[in-house]
Write a protein that holds these residues in place. Structure first.
Motif, PDB file in Angstrom:
ATOM      1  N   TRP A  25      -9.406  22.361 -19.828  1.00 56.13           N
ATOM      2  CA  TRP A  25      -9.666  21.109 -19.295  1.00 56.13           C
ATOM      3  C   TRP A  25     -11.075  20.545 -19.785  1.00 56.13           C
ATOM      4  O   TRP A  25     -11.746  20.940 -20.190  1.00 56.13           O
ATOM      5  CB  TRP A  25     -10.262  21.128 -17.667  1.00 56.13           C
ATOM      6  N   ASP A  26     -11.164  19.165 -19.687  1.00 49.88           N
ATOM      7  CA  ASP A  26     -12.087  18.332 -19.940  1.00 49.88           C
ATOM      8  C   ASP A  26     -13.262  18.295 -19.064  1.00 49.88           C
ATOM      9  O   ASP A  26     -12.894  18.668 -17.706  1.00 49.88           O
ATOM     10  CB  ASP A  26     -12.000  16.847 -19.976  1.00 49.88           C
ATOM     11  N   VAL A  27     -14.549  18.524 -19.315  1.00 50.21           N
ATOM     12  CA  VAL A  27     -15.703  18.724 -18.309  1.00 50.21           C
ATOM     13  C   VAL A  27     -16.479  17.537 -18.615  1.00 50.21           C
ATOM     14  O   VAL A  27     -16.728  17.223 -19.886  1.00 50.21           O
ATOM     15  CB  VAL A  27     -16.375  20.075 -18.502  1.00 50.21           C
ATOM     16  N   VAL A  28     -16.660  16.944 -17.265  1.00 55.88           N
ATOM     17  CA  VAL A  28     -17.526  15.510 -17.672  1.00 55.88           C
ATOM     18  C   VAL A  28     -18.746  15.608 -16.652  1.00 55.88           C
ATOM     19  O   VAL A  28     -18.915  15.355 -15.415  1.00 55.88           O
ATOM     20  CB  VAL A  28     -16.762  14.451 -17.053  1.00 55.88           C
ATOM     21  N   PRO A  29     -19.865  16.298 -17.358  1.00 51.72           N
ATOM     22  CA  PRO A  29     -21.164  16.349 -16.482  1.00 51.72           C
ATOM     23  C   PRO A  29     -21.584  15.005 -16.144  1.00 51.72           C
ATOM     24  O   PRO A  29     -21.718  13.981 -16.904  1.00 51.72           O
ATOM     25  CB  PRO A  29     -21.987  17.128 -17.617  1.00 51.72           C
ATOM     26  N   VAL A  30     -22.065  14.741 -15.129  1.00 50.58           N
ATOM     27  CA  VAL A  30     -22.587  13.249 -14.625  1.00 50.58           C
ATOM     28  C   VAL A  30     -24.012  13.466 -14.337  1.00 50.58           C
ATOM     29  O   VAL A  30     -24.374  14.495 -13.487  1.00 50.58           O
ATOM     30  CB  VAL A  30     -21.657  12.632 -13.690  1.00 50.58           C
ATOM     31  N   ARG A  31     -24.894  12.811 -14.788  1.00 44.97           N
ATOM     32  CA  ARG A  31     -26.351  12.564 -14.302  1.00 44.97           C
ATOM     33  C   ARG A  31     -26.682  11.260 -13.686  1.00 44.97           C
ATOM     34  O   ARG A  31     -26.010  10.030 -14.043  1.00 44.97           O
ATOM     35  CB  ARG A  31     -27.083  13.094 -15.275  1.00 44.97           C
ATOM     36  N   TYR A  32     -27.563  11.212 -12.960  1.00 44.07           N
ATOM     37  CA  TYR A  32     -28.264  10.200 -12.152  1.00 44.07           C
ATOM     38  C   TYR A  32     -29.639   9.679 -12.789  1.00 44.07           C
ATOM     39  O   TYR A  32     -30.322  10.434 -12.745  1.00 44.07           O
ATOM     40  CB  TYR A  32     -28.090  10.069 -10.741  1.00 44.07           C
ATOM     41  N   LEU A  33     -29.745   8.299 -13.341  1.00 40.23           N
ATOM     42  CA  LEU A  33     -30.958   8.017 -13.669  1.00 40.23           C
ATOM     43  C   LEU A  33     -31.378   6.853 -12.800  1.00 40.23           C
ATOM     44  O   LEU A  33     -30.429   5.800 -12.576  1.00 40.23           O
ATOM     45  CB  LEU A  33     -31.104   7.562 -15.166  1.00 40.23           C
ATOM     46  N   ARG A  34     -32.672   6.509 -12.550  1.00 43.65           N
ATOM     47  CA  ARG A  34     -32.963   5.217 -11.612  1.00 43.65           C
ATOM     48  C   ARG A  34     -33.438   4.288 -12.801  1.00 43.65           C
ATOM     49  O   ARG A  34     -34.038   4.251 -13.712  1.00 43.65           O
ATOM     50  CB  ARG A  34     -34.284   5.571 -11.072  1.00 43.65           C
ATOM     51  N   LEU A  35     -32.977   3.005 -12.245  1.00 44.90           N
ATOM     52  CA  LEU A  35     -33.127   1.755 -13.027  1.00 44.90           C
ATOM     53  C   LEU A  35     -34.737   1.476 -12.953  1.00 44.90           C
ATOM     54  O   LEU A  35     -35.125   0.815 -14.010  1.00 44.90           O
ATOM     55  CB  LEU A  35     -32.090   0.781 -12.760  1.00 44.90           C
TER      56      LEU A  35
END
Length: 149
Positions: A25-35
């Motif tokens: 399966w494809d793995v899509v790590p997601v991260r959050y950055l503040r503008l």
């Protein structure tokens, strides 16, 4: 279901990722950055939790809002109608926003024992809302092929 501790969630997500890789399966790590750049901003490099660092072939998504689909181009990189398995932190924020957006073009399963948030009420309410919107709720053991006994 009570929310997991942060470390329990990281461990569960790590197990899920290993299983996903074994299955191809494809793995899509997601991260959050503040503008506002308080964490480095758009040019910043938000760290992933230890054990959850992306592999070189992963599609890494950087989001600046709640949803992994809002303004990231992720929608155009996933085939319409594909099935997504979602796990992560902030059940009633980023997880729920991403799941609700994904349901527009995809079927979605939320791994209930690989998502977390500090508030039990908010966590439970978010899981119920995602299920009511059409996401299926599954347990990690179902993906891993483990029995419940």
């Amino acid at each position: 279901m009570a929310p997991l501790s942060g470390q329990e969630c990281v461990s569960a997500v790590a197990r899920l990722r290993r299983a996903a890789r074994v299955r191809g399966w494809d793995v899509v790590p997601v991260r959050y950055l503040r503008l506002d750049r308080s964490d480095g901003g758009p040019e910043g490099e938000a760290a992933f939790a230890e054990g959850l660092e992306p592999d070189t072939h992963d599609l890494v998504v950087t989001k600046y809002g709640l949803s992994a689909f809002a303004g990231t181009g992720l929608s155009g990189q996933l085939p319409v109608g594909s099935h997504l398995v979602v796990a992560g932190v902030a059940t009633e924020a980023g997880v729920m926003a991403s799941v609700l957006d994904a349901l527009t073009d995809h079927s979605v399963s939320v791994v209930v024992d690989a998502v977390t948030r500090g508030s039990e009420a908010g966590h439970s309410e978010a899981l119920q809302r995602m299920e009511a919107a059409g996401a299926s709720m599954i347990r990690l053991r179902e993906i891993l092929g483990e029995s419940s006994a």
